[in-house]
Design a protein around this motif. Structure first.
Motif, PDB file in Angstrom:
ATOM      1  N   LYS A 109       0.834  -1.209   0.000  1.00  0.00           N
ATOM      2  CA  LYS A 109       0.000   0.000   0.000  1.00  0.00           C
ATOM      3  C   LYS A 109       0.866   1.254   0.000  1.00  0.00           C
ATOM      4  O   LYS A 109       0.601   2.202  -0.745  1.00  0.00           O
ATOM      5  CB  LYS A 109      -0.931   0.001   1.207  1.00  0.00           C
ATOM      6  CG  LYS A 109      -2.052  -1.000   1.115  1.00  0.00           C
ATOM      7  CD  LYS A 109      -2.902  -0.991   2.367  1.00  0.00           C
ATOM      8  CE  LYS A 109      -4.011  -2.020   2.302  1.00  0.00           C
ATOM      9  NZ  LYS A 109      -4.848  -2.016   3.503  1.00  0.00           N
ATOM     10  N   HIS A 110       1.896   1.266   0.815  1.00  0.00           N
ATOM     11  CA  HIS A 110       2.793   2.420   0.874  1.00  0.00           C
ATOM     12  C   HIS A 110       3.492   2.634  -0.469  1.00  0.00           C
ATOM     13  O   HIS A 110       3.629   3.761  -0.950  1.00  0.00           O
ATOM     14  CB  HIS A 110       3.805   2.218   1.997  1.00  0.00           C
ATOM     15  CG  HIS A 110       4.690   3.377   2.225  1.00  0.00           C
ATOM     16  ND1 HIS A 110       4.243   4.548   2.775  1.00  0.00           N
ATOM     17  CD2 HIS A 110       5.998   3.567   1.956  1.00  0.00           C
ATOM     18  CE1 HIS A 110       5.244   5.411   2.836  1.00  0.00           C
ATOM     19  NE2 HIS A 110       6.317   4.823   2.341  1.00  0.00           N
ATOM     20  N   SER A 111       3.912   1.550  -1.096  1.00  0.00           N
ATOM     21  CA  SER A 111       4.572   1.627  -2.394  1.00  0.00           C
ATOM     22  C   SER A 111       3.636   2.193  -3.461  1.00  0.00           C
ATOM     23  O   SER A 111       4.027   3.051  -4.257  1.00  0.00           O
ATOM     24  CB  SER A 111       5.058   0.241  -2.815  1.00  0.00           C
ATOM     25  OG  SER A 111       5.575   0.271  -4.115  1.00  0.00           O
ATOM     26  N   VAL A 112       2.393   1.721  -3.490  1.00  0.00           N
ATOM     27  CA  VAL A 112       1.418   2.211  -4.471  1.00  0.00           C
ATOM     28  C   VAL A 112       1.147   3.700  -4.260  1.00  0.00           C
ATOM     29  O   VAL A 112       1.130   4.481  -5.224  1.00  0.00           O
ATOM     30  CB  VAL A 112       0.103   1.395  -4.393  1.00  0.00           C
ATOM     31  CG1 VAL A 112      -1.014   2.060  -5.184  1.00  0.00           C
ATOM     32  CG2 VAL A 112       0.337  -0.030  -4.887  1.00  0.00           C
ATOM     33  N   ILE A 113       0.959   4.115  -3.036  1.00  0.00           N
ATOM     34  CA  ILE A 113       0.702   5.531  -2.750  1.00  0.00           C
ATOM     35  C   ILE A 113       1.905   6.374  -3.177  1.00  0.00           C
ATOM     36  O   ILE A 113       1.733   7.444  -3.781  1.00  0.00           O
ATOM     37  CB  ILE A 113       0.367   5.729  -1.263  1.00  0.00           C
ATOM     38  CG1 ILE A 113      -0.998   5.116  -0.961  1.00  0.00           C
ATOM     39  CG2 ILE A 113       0.377   7.209  -0.879  1.00  0.00           C
ATOM     40  CD1 ILE A 113      -1.324   4.999   0.511  1.00  0.00           C
ATOM     41  N   ASN A 114       3.123   5.911  -2.902  1.00  0.00           N
ATOM     42  CA  ASN A 114       4.314   6.645  -3.332  1.00  0.00           C
ATOM     43  C   ASN A 114       4.389   6.756  -4.848  1.00  0.00           C
ATOM     44  O   ASN A 114       4.735   7.814  -5.381  1.00  0.00           O
ATOM     45  CB  ASN A 114       5.586   5.991  -2.798  1.00  0.00           C
ATOM     46  CG  ASN A 114       5.882   6.385  -1.387  1.00  0.00           C
ATOM     47  OD1 ASN A 114       5.383   7.382  -0.880  1.00  0.00           O
ATOM     48  ND2 ASN A 114       6.707   5.595  -0.726  1.00  0.00           N
ATOM     49  N   LEU A 115       4.093   5.670  -5.548  1.00  0.00           N
ATOM     50  CA  LEU A 115       4.117   5.708  -7.007  1.00  0.00           C
ATOM     51  C   LEU A 115       3.113   6.716  -7.558  1.00  0.00           C
ATOM     52  O   LEU A 115       3.417   7.458  -8.491  1.00  0.00           O
ATOM     53  CB  LEU A 115       3.815   4.322  -7.583  1.00  0.00           C
ATOM     54  CG  LEU A 115       4.935   3.311  -7.530  1.00  0.00           C
ATOM     55  CD1 LEU A 115       4.410   1.924  -7.888  1.00  0.00           C
ATOM     56  CD2 LEU A 115       6.061   3.718  -8.463  1.00  0.00           C
ATOM     57  N   LEU A 116       1.920   6.736  -6.981  1.00  0.00           N
ATOM     58  CA  LEU A 116       0.890   7.643  -7.483  1.00  0.00           C
ATOM     59  C   LEU A 116       1.187   9.100  -7.146  1.00  0.00           C
ATOM     60  O   LEU A 116       0.763   9.999  -7.871  1.00  0.00           O
ATOM     61  CB  LEU A 116      -0.480   7.230  -6.937  1.00  0.00           C
ATOM     62  CG  LEU A 116      -0.966   5.854  -7.378  1.00  0.00           C
ATOM     63  CD1 LEU A 116      -2.308   5.543  -6.743  1.00  0.00           C
ATOM     64  CD2 LEU A 116      -1.046   5.744  -8.893  1.00  0.00           C
ATOM     65  N   ASN A 117       1.914   9.342  -6.078  1.00  0.00           N
ATOM     66  CA  ASN A 117       2.244  10.716  -5.686  1.00  0.00           C
ATOM     67  C   ASN A 117       3.561  11.207  -6.272  1.00  0.00           C
ATOM     68  O   ASN A 117       3.955  12.345  -6.030  1.00  0.00           O
ATOM     69  CB  ASN A 117       2.284  10.837  -4.161  1.00  0.00           C
ATOM     70  CG  ASN A 117       0.904  10.827  -3.560  1.00  0.00           C
ATOM     71  OD1 ASN A 117      -0.035  11.370  -4.113  1.00  0.00           O
ATOM     72  ND2 ASN A 117       0.775  10.177  -2.417  1.00  0.00           N
ATOM     73  N   THR A 118       4.253  10.365  -7.023  1.00  0.00           N
ATOM     74  CA  THR A 118       5.525  10.742  -7.636  1.00  0.00           C
ATOM     75  C   THR A 118       5.288  11.080  -9.102  1.00  0.00           C
ATOM     76  O   THR A 118       4.719  10.286  -9.841  1.00  0.00           O
ATOM     77  CB  THR A 118       6.542   9.583  -7.534  1.00  0.00           C
ATOM     78  OG1 THR A 118       6.727   9.257  -6.160  1.00  0.00           O
ATOM     79  CG2 THR A 118       7.864   9.958  -8.154  1.00  0.00           C
ATOM     80  N   ASN A 119       5.726  12.259  -9.513  1.00  0.00           N
ATOM     81  CA  ASN A 119       5.639  12.651 -10.914  1.00  0.00           C
ATOM     82  C   ASN A 119       6.792  12.030 -11.691  1.00  0.00           C
ATOM     83  O   ASN A 119       7.869  11.795 -11.146  1.00  0.00           O
ATOM     84  CB  ASN A 119       5.716  14.171 -11.062  1.00  0.00           C
ATOM     85  CG  ASN A 119       4.504  14.858 -10.524  1.00  0.00           C
ATOM     86  OD1 ASN A 119       3.382  14.382 -10.661  1.00  0.00           O
ATOM     87  ND2 ASN A 119       4.710  16.001  -9.905  1.00  0.00           N
ATOM     88  N   ARG A 120       6.557  11.784 -12.972  1.00  0.00           N
ATOM     89  CA  ARG A 120       7.657  11.328 -13.821  1.00  0.00           C
ATOM     90  C   ARG A 120       8.746  12.400 -13.814  1.00  0.00           C
ATOM     91  O   ARG A 120       8.458  13.579 -13.702  1.00  0.00           O
ATOM     92  CB  ARG A 120       7.178  11.067 -15.236  1.00  0.00           C
ATOM     93  CG  ARG A 120       6.300   9.843 -15.326  1.00  0.00           C
ATOM     94  CD  ARG A 120       6.017   9.503 -16.780  1.00  0.00           C
ATOM     95  NE  ARG A 120       4.957   8.536 -16.865  1.00  0.00           N
ATOM     96  CZ  ARG A 120       5.174   7.228 -17.027  1.00  0.00           C
ATOM     97  NH1 ARG A 120       6.389   6.771 -17.119  1.00  0.00           N
ATOM     98  NH2 ARG A 120       4.164   6.394 -17.096  1.00  0.00           N
ATOM     99  N   TYR A 121       9.979  11.968 -13.942  1.00  0.00           N
ATOM    100  CA  TYR A 121      11.175  12.830 -13.939  1.00  0.00           C
ATOM    101  C   TYR A 121      11.461  13.435 -12.579  1.00  0.00           C
ATOM    102  O   TYR A 121      12.323  14.285 -12.452  1.00  0.00           O
ATOM    103  CB  TYR A 121      11.080  13.929 -15.002  1.00  0.00           C
ATOM    104  CG  TYR A 121      10.845  13.386 -16.383  1.00  0.00           C
ATOM    105  CD1 TYR A 121      11.879  12.770 -17.073  1.00  0.00           C
ATOM    106  CD2 TYR A 121       9.590  13.442 -16.965  1.00  0.00           C
ATOM    107  CE1 TYR A 121      11.663  12.237 -18.337  1.00  0.00           C
ATOM    108  CE2 TYR A 121       9.361  12.917 -18.223  1.00  0.00           C
ATOM    109  CZ  TYR A 121      10.407  12.313 -18.898  1.00  0.00           C
ATOM    110  OH  TYR A 121      10.201  11.785 -20.140  1.00  0.00           O
ATOM    111  N   GLU A 122      10.762  13.003 -11.542  1.00  0.00           N
ATOM    112  CA  GLU A 122      11.003  13.517 -10.199  1.00  0.00           C
ATOM    113  C   GLU A 122      12.120  12.753  -9.487  1.00  0.00           C
ATOM    114  O   GLU A 122      12.834  13.328  -8.669  1.00  0.00           O
ATOM    115  CB  GLU A 122       9.702  13.431  -9.391  1.00  0.00           C
ATOM    116  CG  GLU A 122       9.760  14.097  -8.050  1.00  0.00           C
ATOM    117  CD  GLU A 122       8.412  14.103  -7.343  1.00  0.00           C
ATOM    118  OE1 GLU A 122       8.426  14.204  -6.109  1.00  0.00           O
ATOM    119  OE2 GLU A 122       7.362  13.999  -8.006  1.00  0.00           O
ATOM    120  N   ARG A 123      12.272  11.485  -9.797  1.00  0.00           N
ATOM    121  CA  ARG A 123      13.300  10.666  -9.135  1.00  0.00           C
ATOM    122  C   ARG A 123      14.614  10.753  -9.900  1.00  0.00           C
ATOM    123  O   ARG A 123      14.678  10.473 -11.089  1.00  0.00           O
ATOM    124  CB  ARG A 123      12.865   9.206  -9.057  1.00  0.00           C
ATOM    125  CG  ARG A 123      11.817   8.967  -8.025  1.00  0.00           C
ATOM    126  CD  ARG A 123      11.692   7.508  -7.744  1.00  0.00           C
ATOM    127  NE  ARG A 123      10.674   7.268  -6.755  1.00  0.00           N
ATOM    128  CZ  ARG A 123      10.314   6.076  -6.353  1.00  0.00           C
ATOM    129  NH1 ARG A 123      10.886   5.002  -6.858  1.00  0.00           N
ATOM    130  NH2 ARG A 123       9.384   5.935  -5.444  1.00  0.00           N
TER     131      ARG A 123
END
Length: 131
Positions: free
Chosen positions: A35-49
């Motif tokens: 769940k934490h991983s999914v929420i992080n993925l959805l809150n991360t914009n492309r090119y942000e990492r």
């Protein structure tokens, strides 16, 4: 005799809190880790990492569009694509999007199963516009 819950998946918590008894870093385990991983993925914009520009989603860009059925459909498709691509530990069942125009937000309900863990899991999110 007590049985300890078997840990299949674990991820480090973002706050890096320590266990007071062992001084080890606290972990998310099993369904909490996914769940934490999914929420992080959805809150991360492309090119942000850094060094991983393709990880994440373009969900934030949709939140500034006019609230229409097409916007809800696009949001749902972005969520499906992001989870299917970047989180192989879960199998999506459904994503329900509710438009909450009065609060300029979308209520999102993600239902999925986790490989090796019985039962359905549900994530409830509120996606709203943040500047």
């Amino acid at each position: 005799m007590s049985r300890r819950k078997e840990v299949i998946y674990s991820d480090i918590r973002g706050d890096l809190d320590l266990n007071p008894a062992t001084d080890d870093i606290l972990l998310f385990t099993n369904s909490d880790a996914i769940k934490h991983s999914v929420i992080n993925l959805l809150n991360t914009n492309r090119y942000e990492r850094l060094m991983q520009p393709n990880i994440g989603s373009d969900i934030r860009s949709i939140l500034f569009e006019n609230a229409t059925p097409q916007t809800s459909f696009n949001l749902r498709e972005f969520i499906f694509e992001t989870i299917d691509t970047f989180e192989p530990r879960c199998n999506l069942i459904d994503v329900v999007i509710e438009d909450d125009s009065d609060r300029n937000a979308y209520n999102v309900y993600i239902t999925f199963t986790i490989q090796g863990v019985e039962g359905n899991q549900v994530i409830d999110l509120v996606l709203d516009r943040v500047r």
